[in-house]
Design a protein around this motif. Structure first.
Motif, mmCIF file in Angstrom:
data_model
loop_
_atom_site.group_PDB
_atom_site.id
_atom_site.type_symbol
_atom_site.label_atom_id
_atom_site.label_comp_id
_atom_site.label_asym_id
_atom_site.label_seq_id
_atom_site.Cartn_x
_atom_site.Cartn_y
_atom_site.Cartn_z
ATOM 1 N N GLN A 1 -22.850 -57.745 30.941
ATOM 2 C CA GLN A 1 -22.734 -58.136 29.538
ATOM 3 C C GLN A 1 -23.910 -57.639 28.708
ATOM 4 O OE1 GLN A 1 -21.439 -61.851 28.089
ATOM 5 N NE2 GLN A 1 -20.266 -62.397 29.916
ATOM 6 N N ARG B 1 -16.990 -54.224 23.317
ATOM 7 C CA ARG B 1 -16.289 -55.502 23.414
ATOM 8 C C ARG B 1 -15.158 -55.409 24.432
ATOM 9 N NH1 ARG B 1 -18.335 -54.640 18.633
ATOM 10 N NH2 ARG B 1 -19.100 -56.319 17.302
ATOM 11 N N ASN C 1 -13.755 -60.223 27.980
ATOM 12 C CA ASN C 1 -14.750 -61.229 28.354
ATOM 13 C C ASN C 1 -15.827 -61.451 27.292
ATOM 14 O OD1 ASN C 1 -13.549 -61.640 30.898
ATOM 15 N ND2 ASN C 1 -14.632 -59.869 31.750
ATOM 16 N N ASN C 2 -15.893 -60.558 26.314
ATOM 17 C CA ASN C 2 -16.866 -60.749 25.231
ATOM 18 C C ASN C 2 -16.291 -60.242 23.910
ATOM 19 O OD1 ASN C 2 -17.048 -57.964 25.857
ATOM 20 N ND2 ASN C 2 -19.178 -57.860 25.140
ATOM 21 N N ARG C 3 -15.212 -60.845 23.493
ATOM 22 C CA ARG C 3 -14.493 -60.398 22.288
ATOM 23 C C ARG C 3 -15.400 -60.297 21.076
ATOM 24 N NH1 ARG C 3 -9.921 -63.872 20.420
ATOM 25 N NH2 ARG C 3 -9.879 -62.241 18.823
ATOM 26 N N THR D 1 -21.755 -63.461 24.074
ATOM 27 C CA THR D 1 -21.175 -64.749 24.477
ATOM 28 C C THR D 1 -22.243 -65.843 24.434
ATOM 29 O OG1 THR D 1 -21.674 -64.416 26.824
ATOM 30 C CG2 THR D 1 -19.561 -63.551 26.006
ATOM 31 N N ASP D 2 -21.785 -67.081 24.375
ATOM 32 C CA ASP D 2 -22.724 -68.209 24.374
ATOM 33 C C ASP D 2 -23.549 -68.243 25.654
ATOM 34 O OD1 ASP D 2 -21.711 -68.884 21.934
ATOM 35 O OD2 ASP D 2 -20.512 -70.584 22.645
ATOM 36 N N THR E 1 -28.420 -69.978 28.964
ATOM 37 C CA THR E 1 -27.809 -70.610 30.134
ATOM 38 C C THR E 1 -28.897 -70.895 31.170
ATOM 39 O OG1 THR E 1 -25.996 -70.387 31.725
ATOM 40 C CG2 THR E 1 -27.314 -68.422 31.296
ATOM 41 N N SER F 1 -23.537 -69.396 17.213
ATOM 42 C CA SER F 1 -22.593 -68.851 18.187
ATOM 43 C C SER F 1 -21.705 -67.826 17.500
ATOM 44 C CB SER F 1 -21.725 -69.969 18.773
ATOM 45 O OG SER F 1 -20.664 -69.436 19.547
ATOM 46 N N SER G 1 -18.770 -67.247 18.875
ATOM 47 C CA SER G 1 -17.438 -67.647 19.314
ATOM 48 C C SER G 1 -16.530 -67.835 18.104
ATOM 49 C CB SER G 1 -17.515 -68.945 20.122
ATOM 50 O OG SER G 1 -16.225 -69.375 20.502
#
Length: 262
Positions: A17, A26, A29-31, A35-36, A41, A172, A174
């Motif tokens: 990623q 893109r 999995n990462n439109r 990603t968050d 994380t 985010s 998202s």
């Protein structure tokens, strides 16, 4: 931003990623690119992992949107992109593009003469209106560009405020397309535009009305020598012409754009 860390050291769970982000790629999995999980994380040992922890960013906002200084560097381009979207023909927001652009005197002048000269009802050459057709054709596009720059300068401070506020609270990417549409464009940008909609105090709209109501009689005044109110129309046209020049001078002196002459 350079780093000596490997992609896996930045985000151990899915290091590819990081490559996708760097190359603006893109996938399913990462439109929305970042990603968050890639942002923030923990690894298998519950240690902090992800971009915000492994790279020298101060916060998530700097990763997604940039520092305040970086944001200011792209604000004008962002404004232009959003403006073109929301002011397109048959837009959903009832934004009258011509109304906003006509707040700028040169565009108000050239666009009004354009409408007069190229109307199907016009039978007179441009010279009878006291203007050259080539001047209108050659200047209307640049006047439109300057009109948008003029408008941007008027609302620049407010635009910066609402976008920085949006960037600070949006942590985010998202579903960012829907979030940006609702939370920024519809809730903030459109209301801001409406606050700056030109009204009767607009110098450009005054010029537009003067040309349409007074100077539009120039051709018939020259062509038709039998008009009963020739003296009245002549005096009216002369007074309006002087007033238009004065209005353009007033606007130019009041709003000088950075590194650009109106």
């Amino acid at each position: 931003m350079k780093s000596n860390l490997s992609h896996k050291e930045i985000y151990c769970h899915d290091s590819k990623q990081i490559s996708w982000i760097i190359n603006n790629r893109r996938t399913q999995n990462n439109r929305f690119l970042i990603t968050d999980a890639a942002l923030d994380t923990t690894d298998d040992f519950l240690e902090n992992d992800g971009l915000v922890h492994k790279l020298p960013f101060n916060n998530i906002k700097e990763i997604l949107w940039g520092t305040d200084e970086e944001i200011r560097n792209y604000l004008q381009d962002l404004f232009r992109i959003i403006w073109n979207e929301v002011s397109s023909v048959n837009n959903a927001y009832q934004i009258d593009k011509e109304l906003f652009m006509s707040d700028y005197v040169p565009y108000a002048k050239y666009s009004t003469y354009w409408n007069i000269l190229f109307s199907v009802n016009n039978v007179y050459p441009a010279i009878l209106y006291g203007i050259l057709e080539d001047d209108v054709i050659n200047n209307i596009d640049s006047a439109r560009d300057s009109a948008l720059l003029y408008f941007y300068e008027k609302c620049k401070s407010d635009f910066e405020d609402i976008f920085l506020e949006f960037a600070n609270r949006t942590k985010s990417f998202s579903k960012i397309n829907k979030v940006f549409l609702k939370s920024f464009i519809e809730d903030s940008f459109i209301p801001m535009l409406n606050e700056y909609q030109p009204d009767d105090h607009s110098l450009g709209l005054r010029v537009k009305k003067l040309i349409a109501s007074d100077l539009a009689h120039c051709a018939s005044l020259v062509y038709d020598t039998t008009l009963n109110n020739r003296v009245y129309l002549t005096n009216l046209i002369n007074a309006s012409s002087v007033y238009i020049v004065k209005l353009e001078d007033i606007q130019r002196n009041q709003y000088r754009l950075t590194n650009n002459e109106l």
